[in-house]
Scaffold this motif. Structure first.
Motif, mmCIF file in Angstrom:
data_model
loop_
_atom_site.group_PDB
_atom_site.id
_atom_site.type_symbol
_atom_site.label_atom_id
_atom_site.label_comp_id
_atom_site.label_asym_id
_atom_site.label_seq_id
_atom_site.Cartn_x
_atom_site.Cartn_y
_atom_site.Cartn_z
ATOM 1 N N ALA A 1 0.826 -1.209 0.000
ATOM 2 C CA ALA A 1 0.000 0.000 0.000
ATOM 3 C C ALA A 1 0.860 1.258 0.000
ATOM 4 C CB ALA A 1 -0.935 -0.012 1.215
ATOM 5 N N VAL A 2 1.920 1.258 0.814
ATOM 6 C CA VAL A 2 2.821 2.410 0.832
ATOM 7 C C VAL A 2 3.557 2.529 -0.501
ATOM 8 C CG1 VAL A 2 4.803 3.455 2.007
ATOM 9 C CG2 VAL A 2 3.072 2.247 3.334
ATOM 10 N N TYR A 3 3.877 1.400 -1.098
ATOM 11 C CA TYR A 3 4.496 1.383 -2.428
ATOM 12 C C TYR A 3 3.613 2.114 -3.437
ATOM 13 C CZ TYR A 3 5.712 -0.707 -6.985
ATOM 14 O OH TYR A 3 6.025 -0.911 -8.310
ATOM 15 N N LEU A 4 2.316 1.859 -3.407
ATOM 16 C CA LEU A 4 1.405 2.555 -4.323
ATOM 17 C C LEU A 4 1.328 4.040 -4.003
ATOM 18 C CD1 LEU A 4 -1.517 -0.045 -4.567
ATOM 19 C CD2 LEU A 4 0.213 0.472 -6.304
ATOM 20 N N GLN A 5 1.392 4.382 -2.709
ATOM 21 C CA GLN A 5 1.401 5.797 -2.338
ATOM 22 C C GLN A 5 2.669 6.486 -2.821
ATOM 23 O OE1 GLN A 5 0.564 6.361 1.879
ATOM 24 N NE2 GLN A 5 -0.624 4.472 1.848
ATOM 25 N N ALA A 6 3.756 5.712 -2.956
ATOM 26 C CA ALA A 6 4.999 6.261 -3.503
ATOM 27 C C ALA A 6 4.978 6.271 -5.019
ATOM 28 C CB ALA A 6 6.188 5.443 -2.999
ATOM 29 N N ASP A 7 3.785 6.050 -5.591
ATOM 30 C CA ASP A 7 3.558 6.128 -7.042
ATOM 31 C C ASP A 7 4.307 5.048 -7.817
ATOM 32 O OD1 ASP A 7 2.027 8.420 -6.517
ATOM 33 O OD2 ASP A 7 3.789 9.698 -6.633
ATOM 34 N N LEU B 1 4.449 -4.509 -7.403
ATOM 35 C CA LEU B 1 3.927 -4.807 -6.065
ATOM 36 C C LEU B 1 4.595 -6.027 -5.423
ATOM 37 C CD1 LEU B 1 0.117 -4.070 -6.564
ATOM 38 C CD2 LEU B 1 1.670 -2.887 -5.004
ATOM 39 N N PRO B 2 4.816 -7.130 -6.177
ATOM 40 C CA PRO B 2 5.497 -8.269 -5.553
ATOM 41 C C PRO B 2 6.907 -7.935 -5.044
ATOM 42 C CG PRO B 2 4.422 -8.942 -7.590
ATOM 43 C CD PRO B 2 4.365 -7.444 -7.542
ATOM 44 N N SER C 1 9.809 0.694 -10.291
ATOM 45 C CA SER C 1 9.338 -0.317 -9.337
ATOM 46 C C SER C 1 10.307 -0.484 -8.179
ATOM 47 C CB SER C 1 9.151 -1.658 -10.051
ATOM 48 O OG SER C 1 8.142 -1.587 -11.032
ATOM 49 N N VAL C 2 11.603 -0.533 -8.486
ATOM 50 C CA VAL C 2 12.592 -0.752 -7.431
ATOM 51 C C VAL C 2 12.679 0.463 -6.511
ATOM 52 C CG1 VAL C 2 14.999 -1.297 -6.949
ATOM 53 C CG2 VAL C 2 13.878 -2.303 -8.933
ATOM 54 N N ALA D 1 11.666 2.753 -1.295
ATOM 55 C CA ALA D 1 11.086 3.846 -0.517
ATOM 56 C C ALA D 1 10.057 3.323 0.479
ATOM 57 C CB ALA D 1 10.448 4.875 -1.451
ATOM 58 N N ALA D 2 9.178 2.420 0.029
ATOM 59 C CA ALA D 2 8.127 1.904 0.903
ATOM 60 C C ALA D 2 8.716 1.187 2.112
ATOM 61 C CB ALA D 2 7.212 0.967 0.120
ATOM 62 N N ASN D 3 9.719 0.379 1.891
ATOM 63 C CA ASN D 3 10.289 -0.390 2.995
ATOM 64 C C ASN D 3 11.160 0.462 3.904
ATOM 65 O OD1 ASN D 3 9.775 -3.538 2.812
ATOM 66 N ND2 ASN D 3 9.818 -2.756 0.728
#
Length: 414
Positions: A136-142, A148-149, A199-200, A205-207
């Motif tokens: 979810a945070v990954y998607l917020q980071a555009d 996603l995987p 993607s990377v 960023a999300a993690n």
């Protein structure tokens, strides 16, 4: 009104430090702990009890006329986890004690009974919740949907690595260093394996965001505003320690030639396309749900958490798109709305405001791809200082906004 007997004082001074410890380790705010203990002490007849937070310790003192003072110092264990199930259990027990639903004589036994009876989320479910939150945070980071995987897999590695490092009995600093190294190293590896830079970068960023001490900043802000300087200083040390650990982990990976070239140049100069509003709200709802599960919250908390996440995301997006506000200001206003709503809803659903704030913050307010840009390029590229400043200002805005919202809501209710 009669003075409490020595037995009453002894019983109360065994219950109150235990309540304070359970609230502290569950993630409750300092002001909430002091308010709860003072209210329960009043119910037990100990009017005039002094409750003083000192870092992660809690000092309690009660004195009757013509008698020596009764003092207790409870040093709480070090923990960075939030346990929403425990938080709700203790909150409701405090409310029942204050309102006379439970005999104060049975307070300690009732606390033990409720702690044993509460539903515990198994590790695999918490791990799955963390992976969902990372996506979810990954998607917020555009980040693009195809990656996603990558975000979920990276979260899996980070969690396993953190658990292994914790078993070595090393200080928490080194565990964060190791987790940051896992994030940077796995990001460089999947990039060389052919995954797109967008993607990377978003996955990294999300993690990284999930390792940032955002909630400690919220607590630090509240402790500063409400005058608990020693506890605020303790939380400030945690924030600084975590930031240095993240930078140290990235710097170690950066010392390797191939990884350094990837992290400095391959993963940061990427143009991102923001999510459409409907998908943004959906991502916030999913992120709030994942955070509740990861933090050990029960199913009853999910609807409230989802609503908090969607409200926060909606306010933030409205301020950014329609009012053309910069990100820190949009985050500030969204945090105010979250703090107000959490306090208002919590009072009607018998929930601590913190249990609503935590998933709301994680669902929509965490800094995005600027985290990766700031940390991965630190000391090597121009513009890094500005990106890092945006991260710090945005994080601080969360704390200031949440405290303002909860304060306004509390005064409105009274």
């Amino acid at each position: 009104m009669r003075e409490p007997s020595d037995g009453d004082v002894d019983r109360a001074m065994r219950l109150l430090p235990r309540l304070g410890q359970e609230m502290f380790t569950a993630g409750s705010e300092t002001r909430a702990i002091i308010t709860a203990l003072t209210a329960v002490a009043g119910r037990l007849g100990l009017r005039g009890l002094v409750v003083d937070p000192v870092g992660r310790s809690l000092y309690l003192m009660y004195r009757q006329p013509h008698k020596p003072p009764y003092t207790v110092l409870r040093v709480n264990p070090v923990t960075s986890d939030r346990d929403l199930s425990k938080l709700c259990v203790v909150y409701r027990l405090v409310e029942d004690l204050v309102r006379g639903r439970i005999d104060p004589v049975d307070g300690l036994k009732e606390l033990d009974r409720r702690m044993k009876a509460r539903f515990l989320i198994p590790y695999w479910a918490r791990l799955l919740g963390g992976m969902v939150l990372a996506m979810a945070v990954y998607l917020q980071a555009d980040g693009p949907a195809a990656g996603l995987p990558v975000a979920a897999g990276m979260r899996l590695l980070v969690d396993w690595g953190g658990r292994l490092l914790s078993r070595t009995n090393l200080q928490a600093f080194y565990a964060v260093v190791g987790q940051a190294m896992i994030i940077a190293g796995s990001g460089a590896a999947v990039f060389h394996a052919g995954v797109s830079p967008a993607s990377v970068t978003a996955a990294v960023a999300a993690n990284l965001v999930l390792l940032l001490p955002v909630l400690a900043v919220v607590s630090l802000t509240e402790d500063t505003v409400f005058g608990y300087p020693l506890t605020a200083a303790y939380r400030a040390v945690i924030v600084i320690r975590t930031l240095f650990a993240l930078l140290a982990g990235i710097a170690i990976v950066n010392s390797f030639g191939a990884a350094r070239q990837t992290l400095e140049h391959g993963l940061v100069d990427v143009d991102f396309a923001p999510l459409p509003p409907a998908l943004m709200l959906l991502a916030a709802a999913v992120g709030a749900s994942g955070n509740v599960v990861m933090a050990g919250g029960g199913a009853g908390l999910l609807p409230v958490a989802i609503g908090a996440g969607m409200l926060t995301a909606g306010v933030k997006r409205f301020c950014q798109d329609l009012l053309a506000m910069p990100t820190p200001m949009a985050v500030l206003l969204a945090a105010v709305a979250l703090g107000f709503a959490a306090t208002w809803i919590g009072g009607r659903r018998r929930l601590p405001a913190t249990a609503v704030i935590i998933p709301g913050v994680s669902a929509a307010l965490l800094p995005g791809s600027a985290v990766a840009s700031a940390i991965l390029r630190l000391g090597h590229e121009s513009g890094t200082l500005a990106a890092l400043q945006e991260v710090l200002v945005t994080t601080a805005a969360i704390g200031v906004g949440v405290v303002l919202g909860t304060t306004v809501a509390g005064r409105t209710a009274t």
